[in-house]
Design a protein around this motif. Structure first.
Motif, PDB file in Angstrom:
ATOM      1  N   ASP A  88      31.582  33.608 -15.809  1.00 56.45           N
ATOM      2  CA  ASP A  88      30.071  34.944 -15.306  1.00 56.45           C
ATOM      3  C   ASP A  88      28.783  33.988 -14.904  1.00 56.45           C
ATOM      4  OD1 ASP A  88      29.803  34.666 -17.919  1.00 56.45           O
ATOM      5  OD2 ASP A  88      29.029  36.272 -18.518  1.00 56.45           O
ATOM      6  N   LEU A  89      28.696  32.791 -15.688  1.00 54.79           N
ATOM      7  CA  LEU A  89      27.592  32.043 -15.642  1.00 54.79           C
ATOM      8  C   LEU A  89      27.808  31.266 -13.838  1.00 54.79           C
ATOM      9  CD1 LEU A  89      27.102  30.338 -18.376  1.00 54.79           C
ATOM     10  CD2 LEU A  89      26.298  32.463 -17.937  1.00 54.79           C
ATOM     11  N   PRO A  90      26.895  32.091 -13.018  1.00 51.96           N
ATOM     12  CA  PRO A  90      26.383  30.765 -11.654  1.00 51.96           C
ATOM     13  C   PRO A  90      26.718  29.680 -12.069  1.00 51.96           C
ATOM     14  CG  PRO A  90      23.543  32.165 -12.828  1.00 51.96           C
ATOM     15  CD  PRO A  90      24.381  32.526 -13.486  1.00 51.96           C
ATOM     16  N   GLN A  91      26.289  28.863 -10.836  1.00 49.18           N
ATOM     17  CA  GLN A  91      26.345  27.752 -11.309  1.00 49.18           C
ATOM     18  C   GLN A  91      25.057  26.468 -11.031  1.00 49.18           C
ATOM     19  OE1 GLN A  91      29.085  25.395  -8.225  1.00 49.18           O
ATOM     20  NE2 GLN A  91      30.794  25.444  -9.599  1.00 49.18           N
ATOM     21  N   PHE A  92      24.972  25.600 -11.537  1.00 51.70           N
ATOM     22  CA  PHE A  92      23.282  25.112 -11.393  1.00 51.70           C
ATOM     23  C   PHE A  92      23.792  24.043 -11.203  1.00 51.70           C
ATOM     24  CE2 PHE A  92      20.098  23.108 -13.505  1.00 51.70           C
ATOM     25  CZ  PHE A  92      18.629  23.277 -12.766  1.00 51.70           C
ATOM     26  N   THR A  93      23.980  23.746  -9.449  1.00 46.59           N
ATOM     27  CA  THR A  93      24.067  21.933  -9.172  1.00 46.59           C
ATOM     28  C   THR A  93      22.868  21.533  -8.512  1.00 46.59           C
ATOM     29  OG1 THR A  93      23.692  23.743  -7.010  1.00 46.59           O
ATOM     30  CG2 THR A  93      25.917  23.466  -8.238  1.00 46.59           C
ATOM     31  N   LEU A  94      23.712  20.239  -8.937  1.00 41.08           N
ATOM     32  CA  LEU A  94      22.120  18.908  -8.952  1.00 41.08           C
ATOM     33  C   LEU A  94      22.627  18.337  -7.214  1.00 41.08           C
ATOM     34  CD1 LEU A  94      21.472  18.596 -12.096  1.00 41.08           C
ATOM     35  CD2 LEU A  94      19.764  19.886 -10.396  1.00 41.08           C
ATOM     36  N   GLY A  95      21.531  18.299  -6.185  1.00 45.35           N
ATOM     37  CA  GLY A  95      22.173  17.594  -4.806  1.00 45.35           C
ATOM     38  C   GLY A  95      23.649  17.789  -4.019  1.00 45.35           C
ATOM     39  N   PHE A  96      24.466  17.010  -3.689  1.00 42.92           N
ATOM     40  CA  PHE A  96      25.344  17.427  -3.037  1.00 42.92           C
ATOM     41  C   PHE A  96      26.512  16.422  -4.035  1.00 42.92           C
ATOM     42  CE2 PHE A  96      22.767  18.027   0.423  1.00 42.92           C
ATOM     43  CZ  PHE A  96      22.979  19.665   0.509  1.00 42.92           C
ATOM     44  N   PRO A  97      27.851  16.884  -4.614  1.00 39.22           N
ATOM     45  CA  PRO A  97      28.745  15.343  -4.764  1.00 39.22           C
ATOM     46  C   PRO A  97      28.337  14.347  -4.407  1.00 39.22           C
ATOM     47  CG  PRO A  97      29.357  18.026  -3.954  1.00 39.22           C
ATOM     48  CD  PRO A  97      28.022  17.908  -3.627  1.00 39.22           C
ATOM     49  N   GLY A  98      28.505  13.606  -5.201  1.00 37.04           N
ATOM     50  CA  GLY A  98      28.472  11.811  -5.165  1.00 37.04           C
ATOM     51  C   GLY A  98      27.699  10.977  -6.103  1.00 37.04           C
ATOM     52  N   PRO A  99      27.234   9.578  -5.519  1.00 38.16           N
ATOM     53  CA  PRO A  99      26.654   9.263  -6.383  1.00 38.16           C
ATOM     54  C   PRO A  99      25.401   9.935  -7.114  1.00 38.16           C
ATOM     55  CG  PRO A  99      27.303   7.993  -4.611  1.00 38.16           C
ATOM     56  CD  PRO A  99      27.658   9.031  -4.453  1.00 38.16           C
ATOM     57  N   LEU A 100      24.548  11.036  -5.832  1.00 35.77           N
ATOM     58  CA  LEU A 100      22.636  11.223  -6.849  1.00 35.77           C
ATOM     59  C   LEU A 100      23.342  12.750  -7.166  1.00 35.77           C
ATOM     60  CD1 LEU A 100      19.799  11.895  -6.524  1.00 35.77           C
ATOM     61  CD2 LEU A 100      20.591  13.238  -4.790  1.00 35.77           C
ATOM     62  N   ARG A 101      24.313  12.811  -7.236  1.00 34.25           N
ATOM     63  CA  ARG A 101      24.697  14.250  -8.881  1.00 34.25           C
ATOM     64  C   ARG A 101      24.684  13.483  -9.739  1.00 34.25           C
ATOM     65  NH1 ARG A 101      28.519  19.166  -7.456  1.00 34.25           N
ATOM     66  NH2 ARG A 101      26.516  19.348  -6.070  1.00 34.25           N
ATOM     67  N   ASP A 102      25.830  12.454  -9.305  1.00 30.41           N
ATOM     68  CA  ASP A 102      26.205  11.933 -10.999  1.00 30.41           C
ATOM     69  C   ASP A 102      25.257  11.527 -11.444  1.00 30.41           C
ATOM     70  OD1 ASP A 102      29.282  12.697  -9.999  1.00 30.41           O
ATOM     71  OD2 ASP A 102      29.030  10.261  -9.221  1.00 30.41           O
ATOM     72  N   ARG A 103      23.801  10.660 -10.783  1.00 26.50           N
ATOM     73  CA  ARG A 103      22.854  10.196 -11.595  1.00 26.50           C
ATOM     74  C   ARG A 103      22.166  11.168 -12.457  1.00 26.50           C
ATOM     75  NH1 ARG A 103      21.838   7.725  -6.939  1.00 26.50           N
ATOM     76  NH2 ARG A 103      20.083   8.643  -6.465  1.00 26.50           N
ATOM     77  N   LEU A 104      21.991  12.520 -11.629  1.00 23.14           N
ATOM     78  CA  LEU A 104      21.552  13.320 -11.486  1.00 23.14           C
ATOM     79  C   LEU A 104      21.500  14.205 -12.939  1.00 23.14           C
ATOM     80  CD1 LEU A 104      20.056  15.065  -8.917  1.00 23.14           C
ATOM     81  CD2 LEU A 104      18.121  13.647  -9.751  1.00 23.14           C
ATOM     82  N   VAL A 105      23.242  14.170 -13.399  1.00 24.73           N
ATOM     83  CA  VAL A 105      23.801  15.043 -14.323  1.00 24.73           C
ATOM     84  C   VAL A 105      24.073  14.197 -15.754  1.00 24.73           C
ATOM     85  CG1 VAL A 105      25.853  16.036 -15.295  1.00 24.73           C
ATOM     86  CG2 VAL A 105      25.271  16.841 -12.658  1.00 24.73           C
ATOM     87  N   SER A 106      24.148  12.922 -15.642  1.00 20.12           N
ATOM     88  CA  SER A 106      23.752  11.564 -15.740  1.00 20.12           C
ATOM     89  C   SER A 106      22.293  12.526 -16.805  1.00 20.12           C
ATOM     90  CB  SER A 106      24.284  10.557 -16.020  1.00 20.12           C
ATOM     91  OG  SER A 106      23.874   9.872 -16.964  1.00 20.12           O
ATOM     92  N   ALA A 107      21.143  12.392 -15.466  1.00 16.25           N
ATOM     93  CA  ALA A 107      19.840  12.439 -16.406  1.00 16.25           C
ATOM     94  C   ALA A 107      19.872  13.617 -17.457  1.00 16.25           C
ATOM     95  CB  ALA A 107      19.048  12.208 -15.109  1.00 16.25           C
ATOM     96  N   VAL A 108      20.270  15.244 -16.787  1.00 19.53           N
ATOM     97  CA  VAL A 108      20.302  16.187 -17.628  1.00 19.53           C
ATOM     98  C   VAL A 108      21.209  15.819 -18.827  1.00 19.53           C
ATOM     99  CG1 VAL A 108      21.149  18.642 -17.862  1.00 19.53           C
ATOM    100  CG2 VAL A 108      19.773  17.663 -16.042  1.00 19.53           C
ATOM    101  N   LEU A 109      22.098  14.972 -19.011  1.00 16.55           N
ATOM    102  CA  LEU A 109      22.405  15.276 -20.262  1.00 16.55           C
ATOM    103  C   LEU A 109      22.223  14.748 -21.087  1.00 16.55           C
ATOM    104  CD1 LEU A 109      26.395  15.072 -18.542  1.00 16.55           C
ATOM    105  CD2 LEU A 109      25.513  17.254 -19.514  1.00 16.55           C
ATOM    106  N   CYS A 110      21.822  13.415 -20.946  1.00 17.68           N
ATOM    107  CA  CYS A 110      21.018  12.042 -21.668  1.00 17.68           C
ATOM    108  C   CYS A 110      19.782  12.720 -22.296  1.00 17.68           C
ATOM    109  CB  CYS A 110      20.822  11.000 -21.011  1.00 17.68           C
ATOM    110  SG  CYS A 110      19.961  10.730 -20.760  1.00 17.68           S
TER     111      CYS A 110
END
Length: 153
Positions: free
Chosen positions: A9-31
């Motif tokens: 039931d939760l909305p998505q919190f997307t960062l950038g567009f899928p690909g290298p930029l999103r991968d970097r941003l998600v990694s930065a969130v997780l660390c």
């Protein structure tokens, strides 16, 4: 995307567009390096979406659209682009030590073909007076394998 039932039931919190930029941003969130993000107010207006608010929880997907974390918004401000402060820029977790470097990177993204296509405006550009939405957030749950299983279970 298949989400764990408890987060469906939760909305998505997307960062950038899928690909290298999103991968970097998600990694930065997780660390823990990325605790803020910036969006254009026009993205919310054109999409008919309400602005985020403190306390809202959302699922953070990776580039493969797998849920990797649940985040909680802890603060929201709408300011002119020229008013973005150094603390916000640093908290974006992308290694910027100055607002000028942060802004140059963001302008490249905002003036890029993906965002212009999403906005339906091939000539879209930003300036000092462009309203931006500054969000502060925290990770409240990590979903390391995308299945929603708790770490260590």
């Amino acid at each position: 995307m298949t989400r764990p039932q408890e987060h469906s039931d939760l909305p998505q919190f997307t960062l950038g567009f899928p690909g290298p930029l999103r991968d970097r941003l998600v990694s930065a969130v997780l660390c823990g390096a990325k605790t803020t993000t910036t969006s254009l107010l026009t993205e919310y207006e054109r999409g008919g979406e309400p602005l985020p608010r403190a306390g809202r929880r959302a699922v953070l997907p990776d580039s493969a659209d797998r849920p990797v974390a649940v985040i909680e918004v802890t603060g929201v401000r709408v300011v002119r682009l020229a008013e973005v402060d150094p603390a916000h820029a640093r908290a974006e977790g992308e290694g910027h030590t100055t607002v000028a470097a942060w802004r140059a990177d963001h302008e490249t993204f905002w003036h890029g073909p993906d965002l212009r296509r999403e906005l339906g405006d091939a000539d879209f550009s930003v300036d000092d007076d462009t309203p931006v939405v500054l969000e502060r957030f925290r990770v409240v749950e990590r979903l390391p394998d995308g299945s929603g299983a708790a770490p260590g279970s």
